[in-house]
Structure formats: C-alpha cells, structure tokens
Design a protein around this motif. Structure first.
Motif, PDB file in Angstrom:
ATOM      1  N   PHE A 329       0.826  -1.209   0.000  1.00 37.98           N
ATOM      2  CA  PHE A 329       0.000   0.000   0.000  1.00 37.98           C
ATOM      3  C   PHE A 329       0.857   1.254   0.000  1.00 37.98           C
ATOM      4  CE2 PHE A 329      -2.872   3.210   1.633  1.00 37.98           C
ATOM      5  CZ  PHE A 329      -4.022   2.922   0.939  1.00 37.98           C
ATOM      6  N   THR A 330       2.004   1.202   0.656  1.00 36.62           N
ATOM      7  CA  THR A 330       2.879   2.369   0.613  1.00 36.62           C
ATOM      8  C   THR A 330       3.995   2.218  -0.413  1.00 36.62           C
ATOM      9  OG1 THR A 330       4.088   1.449   2.459  1.00 36.62           O
ATOM     10  CG2 THR A 330       2.505   3.158   2.961  1.00 36.62           C
ATOM     11  N   CYS A 331       4.290   0.978  -0.830  1.00 38.54           N
ATOM     12  CA  CYS A 331       5.375   0.792  -1.799  1.00 38.54           C
ATOM     13  C   CYS A 331       4.917   1.072  -3.221  1.00 38.54           C
ATOM     14  CB  CYS A 331       5.906  -0.637  -1.727  1.00 38.54           C
ATOM     15  SG  CYS A 331       6.895  -0.933  -0.280  1.00 38.54           S
ATOM     16  N   ILE A 332       3.673   0.708  -3.532  1.00 35.13           N
ATOM     17  CA  ILE A 332       3.202   0.852  -4.904  1.00 35.13           C
ATOM     18  C   ILE A 332       3.188   2.308  -5.377  1.00 35.13           C
ATOM     19  CG2 ILE A 332       1.084   0.673  -6.271  1.00 35.13           C
ATOM     20  CD1 ILE A 332       0.819  -2.156  -5.085  1.00 35.13           C
ATOM     21  N   PRO A 333       2.730   3.255  -4.537  1.00 34.78           N
ATOM     22  CA  PRO A 333       2.748   4.649  -5.027  1.00 34.78           C
ATOM     23  C   PRO A 333       4.135   5.147  -5.429  1.00 34.78           C
ATOM     24  CG  PRO A 333       1.394   4.476  -3.086  1.00 34.78           C
ATOM     25  CD  PRO A 333       2.073   3.160  -3.242  1.00 34.78           C
ATOM     26  N   THR A 334       5.208   4.482  -4.982  1.00 35.90           N
ATOM     27  CA  THR A 334       6.542   4.943  -5.364  1.00 35.90           C
ATOM     28  C   THR A 334       6.775   4.825  -6.869  1.00 35.90           C
ATOM     29  OG1 THR A 334       7.482   2.759  -4.993  1.00 35.90           O
ATOM     30  CG2 THR A 334       7.585   4.287  -3.172  1.00 35.90           C
ATOM     31  N   PHE A 335       5.911   4.088  -7.558  1.00 32.89           N
ATOM     32  CA  PHE A 335       6.038   4.002  -9.018  1.00 32.89           C
ATOM     33  C   PHE A 335       5.988   5.384  -9.643  1.00 32.89           C
ATOM     34  CE2 PHE A 335       3.862  -0.397  -9.083  1.00 32.89           C
ATOM     35  CZ  PHE A 335       4.947  -0.910  -8.431  1.00 32.89           C
ATOM     36  N   ARG A 336       5.274   6.275  -8.959  1.00 32.00           N
ATOM     37  CA  ARG A 336       5.176   7.645  -9.457  1.00 32.00           C
ATOM     38  C   ARG A 336       6.547   8.262  -9.656  1.00 32.00           C
ATOM     39  NH1 ARG A 336       0.635  11.349  -6.700  1.00 32.00           N
ATOM     40  NH2 ARG A 336      -0.989  10.816  -8.168  1.00 32.00           N
ATOM     41  N   ARG A 337       7.479   7.887  -8.769  1.00 36.58           N
ATOM     42  CA  ARG A 337       8.829   8.427  -8.905  1.00 36.58           C
ATOM     43  C   ARG A 337       9.709   7.490  -9.722  1.00 36.58           C
ATOM     44  NH1 ARG A 337       9.343  11.735  -3.974  1.00 36.58           N
ATOM     45  NH2 ARG A 337       7.464  12.979  -4.148  1.00 36.58           N
ATOM     46  N   SER A 338       9.553   6.163  -9.531  1.00 31.07           N
ATOM     47  CA  SER A 338      10.528   5.251 -10.130  1.00 31.07           C
ATOM     48  C   SER A 338      10.314   5.067 -11.623  1.00 31.07           C
ATOM     49  CB  SER A 338      10.503   3.902  -9.415  1.00 31.07           C
ATOM     50  OG  SER A 338       9.257   3.282  -9.547  1.00 31.07           O
ATOM     51  N   CYS A 339       9.069   5.169 -12.111  1.00 28.48           N
ATOM     52  CA  CYS A 339       8.825   4.927 -13.540  1.00 28.48           C
ATOM     53  C   CYS A 339       8.971   6.197 -14.366  1.00 28.48           C
ATOM     54  CB  CYS A 339       7.419   4.389 -13.757  1.00 28.48           C
ATOM     55  SG  CYS A 339       7.235   2.731 -13.163  1.00 28.48           S
ATOM     56  N   VAL A 340       8.635   7.345 -13.772  1.00 25.03           N
ATOM     57  CA  VAL A 340       8.601   8.576 -14.549  1.00 25.03           C
ATOM     58  C   VAL A 340      10.013   8.931 -15.024  1.00 25.03           C
ATOM     59  CG1 VAL A 340       8.165  11.050 -14.418  1.00 25.03           C
ATOM     60  CG2 VAL A 340       6.540   9.438 -13.453  1.00 25.03           C
ATOM     61  N   GLY A 341      10.120   9.227 -16.297  1.00 25.80           N
ATOM     62  CA  GLY A 341      11.418   9.562 -16.864  1.00 25.80           C
ATOM     63  C   GLY A 341      12.110   8.379 -17.499  1.00 25.80           C
ATOM     64  N   GLY A 342      11.633   7.172 -17.205  1.00 28.90           N
ATOM     65  CA  GLY A 342      12.208   5.981 -17.826  1.00 28.90           C
ATOM     66  C   GLY A 342      11.443   5.610 -19.083  1.00 28.90           C
ATOM     67  N   THR A 343      11.880   4.554 -19.747  1.00 29.75           N
ATOM     68  CA  THR A 343      11.183   4.122 -20.945  1.00 29.75           C
ATOM     69  C   THR A 343      10.109   3.098 -20.597  1.00 29.75           C
ATOM     70  OG1 THR A 343      12.733   2.329 -21.309  1.00 29.75           O
ATOM     71  CG2 THR A 343      13.257   4.442 -22.322  1.00 29.75           C
ATOM     72  N   ILE A 344       9.187   2.860 -21.558  1.00 29.90           N
ATOM     73  CA  ILE A 344       8.116   1.902 -21.285  1.00 29.90           C
ATOM     74  C   ILE A 344       8.698   0.516 -21.056  1.00 29.90           C
ATOM     75  CG2 ILE A 344       5.912   1.000 -22.076  1.00 29.90           C
ATOM     76  CD1 ILE A 344       5.695   3.165 -24.033  1.00 29.90           C
TER      77      ILE A 344
END
Lengths: 399, 147, 137
Positions: A329-344
């Motif tokens: 529940f708290t780890c999943i929202p980190t995708f907002r930072r970890s995925c942004v700026g990377g490639t698909i």
C-alpha cells in the motif's frame, strides 16, 4: 513533441484488498506520469474481521495474500496478544520465526523467477520456481498446506515441529542455499542484467520517506529499517542475524537485497532449529481466556516490508475495529517516482522491483493510443518489448 | 526513549495537546484537537523524521475517530495522533501537503466512512465500483446491507 | 460425451483471470507451468489474451467492481469455451460470502463447466480437475 500515449498497466494484483491499475502516460517512449486506480480486488476484509471471533480472524487475514500468508497472522498475533500482554512459550516463538523465514525464502525465490521472466530470462524463471518447490513441500510437511498455513493461534502455534521434520528441513535448506549461490552468481555477474537493472527505477531515501515505503524497497535505497530488529517480536532478538541494505536504490540493488536476504533467512531458520532442541517438545501454546478492552498495535516484517495491524477490542468476542496495512500500500505509489522519466520497456521491471505480485498484472496490460484511444499493444507485447530489449543488449554486448 | 520525558516535552511544545498516554508496550497515543493536526504531524514527520505508517479511521461511540500512526524506527516506538471528529460534521484538513503518501489512504477513508478531507488534491472515489450508491459507508455503525 | 469435451481433447490454451482472489490460487496455477508439474508437455499453455483461449480459469470471489469486467471477458471469449472455477472463493464465495463487495458465486455470473475446490487447490488437484472434465462421459 511526440504523440502522447496512454499505457494502462494492470488492472489489478491481489496482494491486499487494494489491487491496482496503472495508467502510464507516455510521450514517445518516455513515461511522463503514472496514475493509480484500484479497488478491483476490494473484498471488505476489515469489515469482515469485525464479524469474526478473535480466533477466526487469523484465517481471514491469512487469505489477504496467499504469498504473505504468514506475515498477516504474524502482525495480527503481535497486535492481539499485546492487549492482554500474553507471553508465548519460547518454543512457539522459534516455530513462528521458522515459518516466517521459510516464507521469506519462498517469496524471494518467486520474485527472482518473475523478475527473470520479465527480463526475458525464462530459464531463471523455471529454475527459481523449481527450487521453490522443495520449500513448499516442506511447508506441507510442517504445517499441512503448501500455502495458507493456519499455523498461528492466540498464545502460540497450532503444530509442533518434530525432530524428524527438523532434520528434513535442514536438508532442504542446504539444498536451497546451494541453489541460491547459483542464482546469486547468475544475477551478479551477468553483464546484460547489469545493463538492464542498474540505474533503472531509482528511488532516493527522500522518496522512501515521503511515501513511507518499507521492506526491501526501502533497504535498497539505504534506509536501514527492519521491524524484526527495530521492534523485535517472536525469536528475532534471541538469535544472531543482520539487516541487508544497499545504497543505489535501483532495481539491481533491490534484487541484491532480496538475494542476500535469503542467506540471512536460511541462517535464522538453522539457528531456530538448533534452539528448538533445547526447549521442551509440545510446549507450544498458552491458554488465553479473553481479550480485555484495549488497543493492540502490531507489526511484522513480511517479505515485501512491514505489515501493520491495528486491533481495538471492547472486551467482547470480536474486534470492534481491525485496520490492516500491507507493505504494497505504501510501496506501490513509489512508481510515481521510479517509472517517470524511464522508458516503457523499463516500466515492467521497475514496477516488478517492488514485488507487487506481478504475475496477475501481466496478462491484462494494454497499450492504447492516447489521442485516438486505439489499441496498440497488449500485455504480452509489453513483456516482449522488455525481453527484446535484453536480446538487443545481448547482441550488443556479444554474450 | 524516556517516555515520561518525551510526553512532558511534547506537551510543552504543543500546549494544545489534550492528553498523551501509553496504551500498550511501546505504543504512545496522543490525543489532539483537529486544528493542530498539521502542525504536530509536521513536527513528527519532518523534524523528528518518523516514518509514516498508515491512518486508521473508525466509528466509535463519541464520534469519528482518526488515528495517524507514525513509527520511530530507531527506538521501535509507534506514536499515534488521535483526532476525534463530530458526528454531524465529519471534516478534517488533509495531511497530504505534509505527508505525501497519505493521499491514498485518505481517499479510502472517504469511501469507507464518508469523512471529508479538506484541500485534498484528488478527492475522488478510490475503492468502490462505479455503481456503488452515494452516501453508503460500510464502516459506519448505521450501515445496512442493501438487498 | 458433450460437445465441449469433444472439441477440447488436446493442447488446451488457458487464460487465467483473477477476480478478487488472494493470489494463492494464481500462484498455484503458475506453479503448474514450472518444471515439477510442467503442463506444457501436454501442449497446454497460458496465453495473454482471452481471444486465444480455449479455457478460462477464474479464481477468487466476484467483487462488485469486477462483475462487469468478468462478463466482458466472457463475452470476448471465442465460443465454445470451458470455464473452470478454481478455489473455494470462485466456487462458493468461501469465507468472503458475507462481504459487502461479494456479488455471488461465479456460476451465478457466467456458466461454469467445472469446479476445483480447495483453499488453495494443489496443482495436482487442478490437473485432476481438468482430466476429470475431459474424461466426462
């Protein structure tokens, strides 16, 4: 400015009552924004627990997640036993730790396999899952079921571990340890895995603090937290072990933390088995007559991070409020930072790095054209994209 | 951590604190009025660098009770901020500007208990299906299952 | 022997759909693919899209939010399709039957051909279920 594309990654994974559905907004190949939708798997467990007795709640929380099916009862036991202040027998403490760590081993093996699958290393997937089988068989011998062990109860555990089972378990552990070394070698020395995982999905210590992320996700970013050490429960303060951390915060660091944690878990189980010999067989439970009114807050370290349970009792048969927080529940929202700026093509592995039971997410991801809403890509193709990237890299690196 | 000294200090720092008590081993509950929530939460989260765990909301006898859980990982203590809301006007300031991660759980509480979080960046439906009837909150005491 | 059993004798392609499940059944389904059980040697494989599938495996309770989606997946499936309910939740609702998001067992939503009960059913049980269905006289 390229065409903006919407990539729905999801729709759900069943770790908690909150599975999720990611919409990745992309500009060309670069991910610009991640939006989380959830609720597909909402089963109303918190409300359900209020209609069960304290004893029955164990078997409900066990079914929040099939992979963490010891962590939730663990945290719940810590919470509910703290209300009357029950001290459980030493033998029960060791057995609890054994089951908890065995679960960590099987969960991390599962993750290594899935991560391999996403990178296009299907051999790793098959290997890791093959080595996981003896662990599950061991669970069946000790607890009676491969998953959902029903091992815990208020005041102790429900089954004892006999010396024969302990000997069998030791043998399996030696085997798993050897195979872990093999996997560690395969992951740490492979130039392609380095190229795919290093510098991908980076989370800094500030990101971790902002979101309250826990477990291997946090420890890979240099945040040295582990409930087992910080607020010891069960037998964790009676044995010798250490917390694994890494500093880079990328996917590679997360893989490293998980792989090395397996050695610690194996060592913890071995020490617990040794300690079991010194305690009296059969002394696994104290009787708890009733739960007085009060508040119990318990947490436990699951393979994915801290599980948190809040139980309020009014002296009756069942909790009046039972709040559950699973690590995702708290780890999943980190995708907002970890995925942004990377490639698909990196998004699949960056999201998988948190270990959100990804197996279920893969099959229904689709890529849509953002402007026209036309379907471009399916889940399988997204993974294929990730796998192809590895293939190209392999050709480039000539391995 | 010397808990008696800690309680004394925080009470001096924030005189608005109603009460603070140790509810269980290593568990501290601080009762605060809703007006000073942001200030105290900011102190715990930013200054003391406590880890945010989760928010629990419940329908208790006196009104709607919201508990913010923070963990001090260096000592193992869990510090809880307890806010009581009126049953007639269940409103509270959103904690999202201070603790980024709170956004999702606040939306969940909106769904399950019908508490309004003022200044929430995205006050939309979180868990429930599109056809879930408005004004039905399963965790409230007066909730009745529809047929 | 019914029409469906006649159609599907070999090389079943399986689509796995998790409706509000706890991951236990899902992981056990994936386990069927791995070296110990290895159903791929019978030509069975998991496919990424329902449009390629002969068999739809459903796990977990039917939650309110997923109800329309389950129906849609079933509508998209090429017919005839075999629907198998895996696990106690999909068969009856199990311990979640009193939940406010529970919308009835799977067979009240879409037609179900076979049931594999258990929490979770072992991979052996799933294989046995499929074999029993195929051998139905």
């Amino acid at each position: 400015m390229g065409k903006k594309t919407l990539v729905p990654l999801g729709p759900y994974h069943p770790l908690l009552e909150e599975p999720e559905f990611f919409k990745l907004y992309c500009d060309g190949e670069i991910v610009k924004e991640v939006i989380w939708e959830t609720g597909y798997n909402h089963r109303g467990i918190e409300k359900l627990c209020q209609s069960k007795t304290f004893e029955q709640v164990f078997y409900v929380v066990e079914r929040i997640c099939g992979i963490c099916s010891t962590s939730h009862p663990f945290a719940y036991a810590n919470a509910v036993e703290s209300i009357p202040g029950v001290e459980i027998p030493e033998r029960a403490k060791y057995i609890r730790s054994i089951v908890g760590e065995l679960e960590r081993v099987h969960s991390h093996l599962l993750w290594v396999g899935l991560a391999g699958h996403f990178l296009g290393y299907n051999t790793v997937f098959m290997w890791a899952w093959k080595y996981r089988e003896p662990v599950l068989d061991m669970f069946e011998i000790i607890t009676g079921n491969r998953n959902s062990y029903a091992m815990f109860t208020i005041g102790g555990v429900r089954r004892d571990i006999s010396p024969e089972q302990a000997a069998q378990l030791l043998k399996v552990l030696d085997e798993v340890e050897r195979k872990t070394t093999l996997l560690v070698g395969a992951v740490m020395d492979d130039p392609v895995i380095h190229a795919r995982l290093k510098g991908v999905g980076i989370l800094t210590a500030e990101d971790i603090h902002d979101f309250g992320a826990v477990g291997p996700t946090a420890r890979a970013s240099g945040v040295d937290i582990d409930v087992r050490r910080d607020d010891p429960y069960a037998a964790y303060d009676m044995i010798d072990w250490k917390v694994i951390t890494a500093n880079d915060g990328d996917v590679f660091a997360k893989a490293e933390v998980r792989l090395l944690e397996m050695y610690e878990s194996i060592s913890i189980i071995k020490q617990c088995l040794e300690a079991l010999k010194k305690t009296e067989a059969g002394d696994i439970k104290v009787k708890v007559k009733e739960i007085p009114p009060g508040i119990g807050i318990g947490h436990a370290e699951a393979p994915r991070g801290e599980v948190f349970h809040f139980v309020k009792s009014d002296g009756g048969n069942s909790p009046v409020r039972h709040k559950i927080r699973a690590p995702s529940f708290t780890c999943i929202p980190t995708f907002r930072r970890s995925c942004v700026g990377g490639t698909i093509s990196d998004a699949a592995i960056a999201t998988a790095a948190v270990d959100p039971c990804y197996c279920c997410t893969e099959r229904m991801s689709h890529v849509y054209d953002y402007t026209t809403g036309k379907h471009i890509m399916s889940a399988a193709e997204l993974i294929k994209l990730s796998q192809e990237k590895t293939k190209n890299l392999k050709a480039k690196l000539k391995v | 951590m010397d808990i008696e000294q800690y309680i004394k200090d925080i009470k001096i720092k924030f005189p608005k604190i109603i009460d603070a008590e140790v509810v269980n081993t290593k568990r501290l509950m601080i009762y605060i009025p809703k007006s000073s929530l942001l200030q105290i939460a900011e102190y715990l989260f930013k200054y003391l660098a406590y880890r945010y765990i989760i928010v629990t909301a419940m329908d208790s006898k006196e009104g709607y009770e919201i508990i913010y859980h923070f963990s001090d990982d260096s000592s193992g203590w869990i510090v809880n901020l307890n806010v009581m809301l009126d049953r007639d006007k269940p409103e509270i300031e959103s904690l999202t500007p201070v603790v980024y991660g709170v956004e999702w759980i606040e939306r969940e509480i909106m769904d399950l208990l019908g508490i309004t979080f003022l200044n929430h960046p995205k006050p939309e439906r979180f868990l429930f299906a599109e056809d879930w009837p408005e004004g039905k909150y399963p965790l409230r005491r007066d909730y009745v299952e529809e047929e | 022997m019914g029409f469906k059993e006649k159609c599907f004798k070999k090389s079943l392609w399986v689509f796995h759909m998790s409706a509000g499940s706890c991951n236990n059944c899902d992981i056990e389904i994936l386990d069927c693919l791995t070296p110990k059980f290895d159903i791929e040697r019978f030509g069975m494989k998991l496919v990424g899209s329902i449009r390629h599938a002969d068999v739809l495996l459903v796990t977990g309770i039917v939650t309110r939010k997923l109800l329309p989606r389950i129906k849609e997946v079933y509508d998209q499936a090429p017919k005839p399709i075999v629907v198998i309910a895996i696990g106690a939740c999909a068969c009856t609702g199990g311990m979640f039957k009193d939940s406010y998001t529970f919308k009835g067992p799977l067979d009240t939503v879409i037609p179900v051909d076979a049931y594999v009960p258990g929490c979770p059913p072992k991979p052996e049980a799933m294989l046995a279920g499929v074999v029993k269905f195929l051998n139905k006289k």
